[in-house]
Scaffold this motif. Structure first.
Motif, short mmCIF file in Angstrom:
data_model
loop_
_atom_site.label_atom_id
_atom_site.label_comp_id
_atom_site.label_asym_id
_atom_site.label_seq_id
_atom_site.Cartn_x
_atom_site.Cartn_y
_atom_site.Cartn_z
N MET A 1 0.86 -1.20 0.00
CA MET A 1 0.00 0.00 0.00
C MET A 1 0.88 1.23 0.00
O MET A 1 1.80 1.36 0.79
CB MET A 1 -0.87 -0.02 1.27
CG MET A 1 -1.84 1.12 1.37
SD MET A 1 -3.26 0.87 0.32
CE MET A 1 -4.16 2.39 0.68
N GLN B 1 2.74 -0.12 -7.33
CA GLN B 1 1.71 0.22 -6.35
C GLN B 1 1.26 1.67 -6.48
O GLN B 1 0.13 2.00 -6.21
CB GLN B 1 2.27 0.05 -4.94
CG GLN B 1 2.05 -1.30 -4.37
CD GLN B 1 2.42 -1.33 -2.91
OE1 GLN B 1 3.23 -0.55 -2.44
NE2 GLN B 1 1.83 -2.25 -2.19
N GLU C 1 -7.65 6.79 -2.91
CA GLU C 1 -6.67 6.44 -1.88
C GLU C 1 -6.70 7.41 -0.70
O GLU C 1 -6.62 7.01 0.46
CB GLU C 1 -5.27 6.42 -2.49
CG GLU C 1 -4.22 6.00 -1.50
CD GLU C 1 -2.83 6.06 -2.10
OE1 GLU C 1 -2.04 5.20 -1.75
OE2 GLU C 1 -2.55 6.95 -2.93
N GLU C 2 -6.82 8.69 -1.01
CA GLU C 2 -6.75 9.69 0.06
C GLU C 2 -7.94 9.62 1.00
O GLU C 2 -7.90 10.16 2.09
CB GLU C 2 -6.61 11.09 -0.53
CG GLU C 2 -5.23 11.30 -1.13
CD GLU C 2 -5.02 12.73 -1.57
OE1 GLU C 2 -4.19 13.41 -0.97
OE2 GLU C 2 -5.71 13.16 -2.52
N ALA C 3 -9.02 8.97 0.55
CA ALA C 3 -10.22 8.93 1.38
C ALA C 3 -10.28 7.68 2.25
O ALA C 3 -11.13 7.58 3.13
CB ALA C 3 -11.45 8.98 0.49
N LEU C 4 -9.38 6.72 2.02
CA LEU C 4 -9.47 5.44 2.74
C LEU C 4 -9.08 5.63 4.20
O LEU C 4 -7.98 6.06 4.50
CB LEU C 4 -8.54 4.41 2.10
CG LEU C 4 -8.90 3.96 0.69
CD1 LEU C 4 -7.78 3.09 0.11
CD2 LEU C 4 -10.22 3.21 0.68
N PRO C 5 -9.99 5.31 5.15
CA PRO C 5 -9.64 5.50 6.56
C PRO C 5 -8.67 4.41 7.03
O PRO C 5 -8.93 3.22 6.83
CB PRO C 5 -10.97 5.37 7.30
CG PRO C 5 -12.00 5.07 6.27
CD PRO C 5 -11.33 4.76 4.98
N LEU C 6 -7.58 4.86 7.62
CA LEU C 6 -6.52 3.93 8.01
C LEU C 6 -5.81 4.49 9.23
O LEU C 6 -5.41 5.65 9.23
CB LEU C 6 -5.53 3.83 6.84
CG LEU C 6 -4.56 2.67 6.81
CD1 LEU C 6 -5.30 1.35 6.82
CD2 LEU C 6 -3.69 2.76 5.55
N ASP D 1 -1.02 -5.24 2.36
CA ASP D 1 -1.88 -4.18 1.83
C ASP D 1 -3.12 -4.10 2.71
O ASP D 1 -3.84 -5.09 2.84
CB ASP D 1 -2.26 -4.55 0.38
CG ASP D 1 -2.97 -3.40 -0.32
OD1 ASP D 1 -3.57 -2.55 0.38
OD2 ASP D 1 -2.93 -3.36 -1.55
N PRO D 2 -3.38 -2.94 3.34
CA PRO D 2 -4.55 -2.86 4.23
C PRO D 2 -5.86 -3.15 3.51
O PRO D 2 -6.85 -3.54 4.13
CB PRO D 2 -4.52 -1.42 4.75
CG PRO D 2 -3.49 -0.71 3.96
CD PRO D 2 -2.62 -1.70 3.29
N LEU D 3 -5.86 -3.02 2.18
CA LEU D 3 -7.06 -3.36 1.42
C LEU D 3 -7.32 -4.87 1.43
O LEU D 3 -8.37 -5.33 1.01
CB LEU D 3 -6.94 -2.87 -0.02
CG LEU D 3 -7.10 -1.36 -0.21
CD1 LEU D 3 -6.63 -0.94 -1.59
CD2 LEU D 3 -8.55 -0.95 -0.01
N LYS E 1 0.32 7.13 2.93
CA LYS E 1 -0.59 8.28 2.86
C LYS E 1 0.26 9.52 2.62
O LYS E 1 1.30 9.70 3.24
CB LYS E 1 -1.34 8.43 4.18
CG LYS E 1 -2.51 7.51 4.27
CD LYS E 1 -3.80 8.31 4.26
CE LYS E 1 -4.93 7.36 3.91
NZ LYS E 1 -6.24 7.85 4.19
#
Lengths: 361, 331
Positions: A1, A43, B239-244, B258-260, A4
């Motif tokens: 991933m 990725q 991607e920027e909206a995925l809460p992590l 991969d957190p997904l 961020k």
């Protein structure tokens, strides 16, 4: 991933991309020779973001992928011995040899253990004195020092049921082979951050001096890779070729001297076969005769295998950057991560696996 | 210290003691207490049924245990199917030698979760196998729920333009289990999100939902791929909206995950018609289990059957299903 991105990092990335576009006035092909770079590029979709005339291609940067079929058959031969416990990093488990894999041998009753470090393998040896623990030493200069330490430890403790099958490879001779190969059309290289943290940049300087190929030792984030591409373009614009370090917080020109000494103490260079690239002089690390008792190849009098590559598999051409994975007839049809034919699809850092996961059409 | 013996599963005196001193004490309700061979349940027409088995290791983890999980898993499968969960059955396979205190802790947690989820345990069974033939305790629960009338949802209802929502951060369960198993320590330990989702789903079920799924094993990436393939639509995640959680992101980075693709046990993916998206998101956020709810992507007509991710820099890449297994026995 992908990580961020902070707002300021995004701004920096966009600034790099803009600068790259300005400097990319003629075609440029850059090869990365590190599996972690291959994954990071896929990725983050970096190929799509770069100008069309800046091409990133993947080289022989995944240690699992460059392991020759004959070497795979050698360790499978060892793993099938009833007295042997094979200890390996997880990526090797599914790599197919001519007939079997460690996974299929395990299903047939062979004792194969996935370990996370050589310390675990040593511990297995201490706990199972009646068994022979064979550790599969697959990797570049990055992993060689810790494996050297494990051999040194076994020797100090007189742990006679531990041995290593060394299939280690050295990066600089492979780069020389690529630079000297007329079939390989590459203008510049993203050099591996982890391996260079050990060996430094001096062993790579011949690439710039003798072959005129710029190289930048690169970190593993999006910003690192974009900055390195820009550094290569700047070298070209200035009409020079040099080995530079982008990954400065980790890599020094002299490398890690202690780790180098550890490699030197236990290993000696030897010719080695690379999948797709063939025999490359001085590109392997064999265990020195002083440590022969811990060298699985000597201890078990391992035969040599003459193993053909799987039919139709073009891992070799892919490792040289001659074709992209989707140009191989097996890709995503008969060769998938669950049913891999060649090692480039098995390893998480393999070029085919990266394409399959992130860029399949 | 008292332990489970083979006699506890024999159907004889010790079995009865176990039923009365443990199961009826913690789980008691009029259906269970009849102690008949079958329980007779009230229904009003159609029922929804779901079953799930739980073999998680370790039995206790930060944020839950196998008892809590075995209620949440089945309750959530019913709830995301649009049913109101009502009844659960409980099948236990115990390993000889299991400490009674451990079993009691698990049953107490299971009972507390069932109360929270407003479901009743209406029948059960216990078997004991010889030491070494199971790992401490395996649980099966089968759930019965009442489908909501006039609320057909599913992949066939999904249309391009629909919005994809999630009720909070991804991968917490996967990393919580992994860190217990591998002895990884983080500055801020990660807690499993294990929770019954029915009261959250009650808040917005009537608001233009087209499809819901709980992204358990295989994670958000695998679950959305399944829906995209069944519905014959494409999907794009931002991607920027995925809460992590930063800890989860850090652990993934370190471990190459991969957190997904990481398991969740208290998350629901909600696909909703565009006009209703804002309302549903707001209702989710007002519920404690949806405080970090986010709009993470959109259904599209292009690239049918495929899930894409738009990165922070605007590149698009494919998100596949989980290949192989990250980690066995995660639930």
């Amino acid at each position: 991933m992908p990580e961020k991105m902070e707002h300021k990092d995004k701004a920096r990335a966009l600034a790099y991309l803009a600068a790259i576009s300005r400097l990319a006035d003629q075609p440029l092909t850059i090869m990365e020779v590190c599996g972690t770079h291959t994954m990071a590029i896929a990725q983050n979709g970096l190929r799509e973001l770069l100008p069309a005339n800046v091409r990133l291609i993947s080289g022989p940067g995944c240690p699992v992928c460059v392991t020759d079929n004959s070497d795979i058959d050698r360790f499978l031969f060892l793993a099938a011995k009833p007295e042997v416990i094979t200890a390996t990093f997880g990526d090797m488990i599914r790599v197919p040899g001519t007939k079997k894999s460690l996974q299929s041998l395990r299903a047939e009753g062979a004792d194969v253990r996935v370990v996370y470090s050589t310390l675990d393998a040593l511990e297995l040896a201490r706990k199972n004195p009646e068994k022979e623990i064979v550790f599969l030493g697959v990797g570049f200069e990055t992993t060689a020092p810790t494996i050297a330490v494990s051999i040194e430890t076994a020797s100090r403790e007189n742990l006679t049921n531990f041995s290593v099958l060394s299939l280690h490879k050295r990066v600089p001779p492979a780069l020389r082979a690529l630079a000297a190969d007329p079939e390989v059309q590459v203008d510049a290289f993203l050099d591996p951050g982890h391996a260079c943290a050990i060996i430094g940049t001096r062993p790579l300087e011949f690439m710039a001096e003798q072959y005129g190929k710029p190289g930048v030792v690169t970190g593993f984030g999006v910003l690192d890779i974009l900055e390195a591409v820009l550094m290569i373009l700047e070298q070209r614009a200035a009409g020079r070729a040099a080995i530079e370090i982008q990954y400065k917080k980790v890599v020094k020109a002299a490398g890690n001297v202690r780790a180098q000494a550890m490699i030197e103490q236990v290993f000696t260079t030897a010719d080695a076969s690379w999948r797709g690239l063939g025999l490359i002089p001085e590109s392997g690390l064999n265990i020195r005769p002083e440590y022969r008792a811990w060298d699985a190849a000597a201890k078990f009098a391992l035969p040599r295998f003459d193993s053909p590559s799987p039919s139709g598999c073009r891992c070799g051409d892919i490792l040289k950057g001659r074709i992209a994975p989707d140009e191989c007839g097996l890709f995503s049809a008969t060769c998938t991560p669950l049913q891999p034919v060649g090692p480039c699809m098995v390893s998480t850092e393999g070029t085919c696996a990266a394409y399959y996961r992130y860029a399949r059409k | 210290m008292e332990h489970i013996t083979l006699a506890h599963g024999s159907g004889g005196k010790l079995s009865h003691q176990l039923i009365e001193s443990l199961f009826c004490r913690y789980l008691g309700n009029p259906y269970l207490e009849q102690l008949n061979d079958a329980s007779i349940l009230p229904t009003s027409g159609r029922i929804a049924v779901s079953t799930d088995s739980f073999v998680i290791s370790p039995l206790f983890f930060r944020g839950g245990d196998i008892g809590k999980l075995s209620v949440c898993g089945t309750v959530n499968d019913l709830a995301v199917s649009g049913a109101i969960p009502k009844f659960l059955t409980l099948g236990l396979i115990l390993e000889e030698g299991l400490e009674m205190a451990v079993l009691e802790r698990i049953i107490a947690s299971l009972a507390a979760t069932a109360r929270q989820a407003q479901v009743q345990i209406v029948c059960g069974d216990t078997k004991v196998v010889e030491r070494g033939n199971a790992d401490k305790i395996f649980i099966n629960t089968t759930g019965i729920g009442y489908p909501r009338t006039g609320a057909e949802i599913g992949p066939q209802k999904v249309r391009p333009g629909d919005v994809i929502l999630i009720n909070g951060t991804m991968g917490d369960h996967g990393i919580a289990i992994l860190s217990e198993r591998e002895g990884l320590e983080f500055e801020t330990p990660v807690t499993s999100d294990c929770a019954p989702l029915n009261s959250l789903i009650d808040q917005f079920f009537d608001q233009g939902i087209t499809c819901m799924r709980d992204p358990t094993r295989g994670g958000v990436g695998t679950t959305l791929n399944e829906i995209a393939q069944q519905a014959g639509v494409g999907m794009i995640l931002e991607e920027e909206a995925l809460p992590l959680r930063p800890e989860v992101a850090g652990a993934c980075d370190m471990l190459g995950l991969d957190p997904l693709h990481l398991a969740n046990e208290g998350k629901v993916l909600v696909i909703v018609a565009p006009a209703a998206a804002a309302t549903v998101l707001e209702k989710m956020r007002r519920h404690p289990l949806g405080a970090q709810a986010a709009r993470i992507g959109t259904v599209q007509a292009e690239d049918p059957g495929r899930l894409l991710l738009r990165t922070a820099l605007g590149a698009k890449r494919l998100v596949g299903m989980l290949e192989g297994e990250h980690l066995p026995r995660i639930c």
